[in-house]
Each structure stands twice: as C-alpha cells, then as structure tokens.
Design an enzyme around this catalytic site. Structure first.
Site, PDB file in Angstrom:
ATOM      1  N   HIS A 179       0.859  -1.249   0.006  1.00  0.00           N
ATOM      2  CA  HIS A 179      -0.096   0.040   0.002  1.00  0.00           C
ATOM      3  C   HIS A 179       0.919   1.218   0.060  1.00  0.00           C
ATOM      4  O   HIS A 179       0.361   2.337  -0.270  1.00  0.00           O
ATOM      5  CB  HIS A 179      -1.080  -0.036   1.036  1.00  0.00           C
ATOM      6  N   ASP A 215       0.141  -7.875   1.362  1.00  0.00           N
ATOM      7  CA  ASP A 215       0.506  -6.373   1.633  1.00  0.00           C
ATOM      8  C   ASP A 215       2.202  -5.969   1.339  1.00  0.00           C
ATOM      9  O   ASP A 215       2.542  -5.284   2.426  1.00  0.00           O
ATOM     10  CB  ASP A 215      -0.272  -5.630   2.785  1.00  0.00           C
ATOM     11  N   GLY A 300       3.249   7.157   7.923  1.00  0.00           N
ATOM     12  CA  GLY A 300       4.516   7.033   7.418  1.00  0.00           C
ATOM     13  C   GLY A 300       5.348   5.846   7.735  1.00  0.00           C
ATOM     14  O   GLY A 300       6.614   5.653   7.141  1.00  0.00           O
ATOM     15  N   ASN A 301       5.215   5.207   9.012  1.00  0.00           N
ATOM     16  CA  ASN A 301       6.059   4.108   9.373  1.00  0.00           C
ATOM     17  C   ASN A 301       5.931   2.982   8.667  1.00  0.00           C
ATOM     18  O   ASN A 301       6.655   1.867   8.578  1.00  0.00           O
ATOM     19  CB  ASN A 301       5.590   3.758  10.811  1.00  0.00           C
ATOM     20  N   SER A 302       4.793   2.990   7.965  1.00  0.00           N
ATOM     21  CA  SER A 302       4.364   1.462   7.038  1.00  0.00           C
ATOM     22  C   SER A 302       5.609   1.231   6.122  1.00  0.00           C
ATOM     23  O   SER A 302       6.186   1.991   5.390  1.00  0.00           O
ATOM     24  CB  SER A 302       3.076   1.741   6.056  1.00  0.00           C
ATOM     25  N   GLY A 363      -9.497 -13.494 -19.261  1.00  0.00           N
ATOM     26  CA  GLY A 363     -10.767 -13.998 -19.821  1.00  0.00           C
ATOM     27  C   GLY A 363     -11.502 -14.891 -18.883  1.00  0.00           C
ATOM     28  O   GLY A 363     -11.744 -15.895 -19.342  1.00  0.00           O
TER      29      GLY A 363
END
Length: 463
Positions: A179, A215, A300-302, A363
């Site tokens: 993210h 993630d 911001g730590n992510s 598809g």
C-alpha cells in the site's frame, strides 16, 4: 491514510474505532496542518493564574514546534522529491560493490544498559529508506450539478518507509508494504544515511513486484544512480526469525513517521497471531495474522522495520488501531510469513505499469477461495474459476471451470485483487506461466500452463 475495517462490534464503546495503515502519510496533511480529532480536552483544575502561565507556555511551544515542523516539511519534501539533485551517477560501475550487512549481536552486547537501544539504532538505521509515492487519485467534486460532480483526478504525494534487503549485479533491493507503493506514477527513495547531508537527494526507484494479499512489495534502485559515498554507508538488513518471538519481548520500530525522516520508538511484543482485517482506499480487504506491539506506529511508518534486540528484522510495520479509547496498539507483518514471497519478488524483472488500453486479460469469471472457504470445503486457497471466456487467453491455455489459480508468472496470488494488481504490468499478447490447482478424482493436483494474454477488446467481443 488508508482505513481498515471496523475493529470491534461493541458500538457503545468503540463506535469511533478503526484500524489504519501506518502509511503512506499524505503530504497534503502537512500542508494543511495537524489533523483535528474533533475531541475537546477536559479542563483541569488550577485557577486563572495557573491557566495563564500554561497558556503562555503552550503559545511559546506551539510557535517553536510549528516553525520546526514547517522547516522539516520543506526540507524533507525537497529531499524526497529529488529537487536540486547533486548526486553523481555511477555510470562507470563495472562490478557492483558488495554492500555490508548488519551484524546481529547478542542483546547484552548491543545494549549499553537496560532499555538503551542506541546500539541497535546505529547498526540498523543505514538499512532504512524513506519512500515517496507520487500517484493520481480520484476525488469527488463538490461544485455544480450533473457532469460537474463527476470525480476529478488529482496528483497526490505520500510517504512511507522501506528496508534494504539485498542487491543484485545492477540494483539495490528494498522491501516495503504494497500500500506504500500502490498506484505510483513516480517513486523515489531517500537513504537514511543521506538525511541532513548537504547536496543529497532522492533517487528514482522501480517496482519489481508486489503481493497484494500479504501487503508486501519489493522496489529496486539502480546502483549506478547511488552516489559512491552513500553506497559505502548503506547496510543490508539482517532478517530474523519471527516464529521464535515471545510475548513480552522488547522490540524497536524505525520508520519515516509523518514524512519527517527516520524516527525510533520502542515497546514490547504485546501479542502474536492477531487476525486483523484491513481495507485500503480501493476497497481491497486484506486479512492477515500480525504481530501486535505497543511501540508507536504512526502514518509514514508503513514498510519500516520492527527489530528484535539483536538488531534483526522480525516484522514489517503495517498498521495501527486508531480510536479515542485505544493507545499503543500497532501491528507488523511477521517477517517469516513473507520471507519466501519477498525472495520471489526480488528475482522478478522490473516492469513499468502499462497503459490501461494495452493491459492484458485472462478472460475469466472468478471468486476468491478464502482461508475460511478453504477449510470448510477442503479446497486450495486461490482464485476459483466460475467460467472462462470462450476463445480468450484462459480458455486457449486449457483452463476450465473449477480450476483454482494460485500463482501468476511465479508470484503467488490468492485473491482476484492481487491478480488484477499483477496484470497492470503485462500487455496483451505477452506470454506468462500460470499455476493452477485442478480437481481430479476428488483431489487437487498442481499444473503449470502457458497463457498468452488477451486484449480487453477481445474479451469483450467474446463475452
């Protein structure tokens, strides 16, 4: 900030509770000042003289903090965007220099005294980077009627953190949260060893690969773009074993909190194997088993490092529990749960995101097989094919109703959202390998098929 799903069904007490990604931190927040919580602090007893003195002190402190915040924002913003870059490109690299790794040490040796983590910070800080993501998002228009109210596109800048995990012959490899880098039209990194250094600036990075369901993502910076002085000081993080963690164990979190640059917090492992459901801006739901810690985790730590007392990375900081009733509840992805995925992502070929009209399609009509469904019906976790579009990519490759896709071009995909995320980097006409589980005589067997991706027009015409 990215919001998670509701954290507690007790509406009488937790009606304001929500999980939030600990990043990315949108720079718009800095421009508009601190977020307003809407809560009014209770007045404490003390009388007018005491109140007056407090007011004067607060006013003085606010002036200092506001000034410092403005200067830090201006400085960091320029650094992360790569403005006035004075770095010299390393075009003459014949052989990539080997970057030193962080040397894990016994906790007793790395700590000067109980609770002192300066040794860990000195050892591990050179393996951290600040990430800036410039992307485009749709915002609702509040003016006019009819077509005037159609969503408008606007550029946004957000910041997060990354951990240096290795290198190949031409690139430095960095792991972060998906993210943090999702939707990027431009990615840059600022190495922690360059923070505050005159003339230092951010360098551009490319996405090597991501896994939406976990993630995590890996980005790469060309070694030739990194100044020699910076390259000599960078360190590769040492990966620990999160499966050996114990509740109560002391940990250190490092990350680019609020986009100001790397900062350090400490705490303990509060709990293990916490099942947390998160929701991103695009509505993607992610359910993972995470480490809970009371080390402060902020926007911001992510993507930053959760370290044990040997200086080893045992988690990737991801989220916090945001509520007026809750303090000190943060979450990190156990590093041992995603180490194999990170290894796969590191070996991928860098791919730019393709134009929407050129994107390839399989598809298929499908449904996710979640962990719950897998246990209930004894099926592999993955993407269940409800049907395939006749004459298109999946059908031509021999995929059929009932097959379950588990990997795409060597990368695990467990949800349709994670598959769509991967397809954004592949053009129609490209050939890729797809791993599926097919039911035969009541049992699932794995097979790998080669698929030539169809165009959107081909899928729409055949549907």
């Amino acid at each position: 900030m990215y919001e998670y799903g509701s954290g507690n069904s007790d509406s009488s007490r937790h009606s304001t509770s929500e999980y939030r990604y600990s990043g990315p931190f949108y720079q718009d927040n800095l421009k508009s000042g601190p977020e307003k919580t809407g809560e009014v602090p209770k007045r404490k007893k003390g009388g007018f003289p005491r109140l007056l003195m407090k007011t004067l002190c607060v006013a003085l402190v606010f002036g200092i903090v506001a000034s410092a915040a403005f200067q830090a924002t201006s400085y960091v913003g320029g650094q992360l965007r790569g403005e006035d870059r004075a770095a010299v490109k390393r075009e003459d690299l014949a052989v990539a220099p080997e970057i030193e790794a962080v040397s894990p040490q016994p906790a007793g040796n790395i700590q000067k005294s109980t609770g002192d983590v300066t040794g860990i910070v000195q050892q591990c800080m050179p393996s951290l980077v600040a990430i800036t993501n410039v992307s485009i998002r749709e915002v609702e228009s509040f003016w006019g009627f009819g077509w005037y109210n159609m969503p408008q596109q606007r550029e946004q800048t957000s910041t997060g953190t990354g951990i240096v995990i290795g290198q190949n012959e031409t690139e430095l490899l960095i792991v972060t949260n998906n993210h943090v880098i999702a939707g990027a039209t431009n990615l840059t990194v600022l190495f922690s060893v360059d923070e505050g250094r005159d003339g230092a600036s951010a360098v551009e990075a490319q996405i090597k690969g991501t896994d939406v369901s976990k993630d995590v993502g890996v980005i790469a910076v060309p070694l030739k773009e990194i100044p020699a002085e910076t390259l000599s000081e960078i360190k590769v993080a040492t990966i620990g074993d999160s499966s050996q963690l114990q509740v109560g164990e002391q940990v250190v979190a490092i990350g680019n909190a609020l986009g100001y640059g790397q900062s350090v917090t400490t705490g303990i492992v509060s709990a293990l194997n916490r099942n947390v459901t998160l929701q991103s801006d695009d509505g993607t739901m992610i359910n993972n088993s995470l480490i809970q810690t009371d080390a402060a985790i902020n926007p911001g730590n992510s993507g930053g490092a959760l370290l044990n007392m040997k200086g080893e990375v045992i988690g990737i900081n991801e989220a916090k529990y945001s509520s007026s009733y809750v303090e000190g509840v943060g979450y990190a992805i156990p590093i041992s749960d995603v180490e194999g995925i990170i290894g796969d992502l590191k070996t991928m070929t860098n791919r730019p995101q393709v134009d929407a009209e050129k994107m390839g399609y399989l598809g298929i009509n499908c449904q996710d097989v979640t962990e719950e469904i897998s246990k209930q019906y004894d099926m592999p976790v993955g993407i269940y094919l409800k049907s395939v579009v006749s004459g298109c990519a999946a059908d031509s490759a021999g995929l059929k109703k009932g097959d379950i896709i588990t990997r795409f071009d060597g990368i695990g995909v467990s949800t349709y959202d994670s598959l769509k995320e991967r397809l954004q980097y592949y053009e129609a006409g490209e050939t890729v390998e797809v791993t599926v589980m097919s039911a035969e005589n009541g049992e699932y067997t794995e097979r790998i098929v080669t698929v030539t991706l169809s165009s959107r027009e081909e899928v729409e015409a055949a549907s």
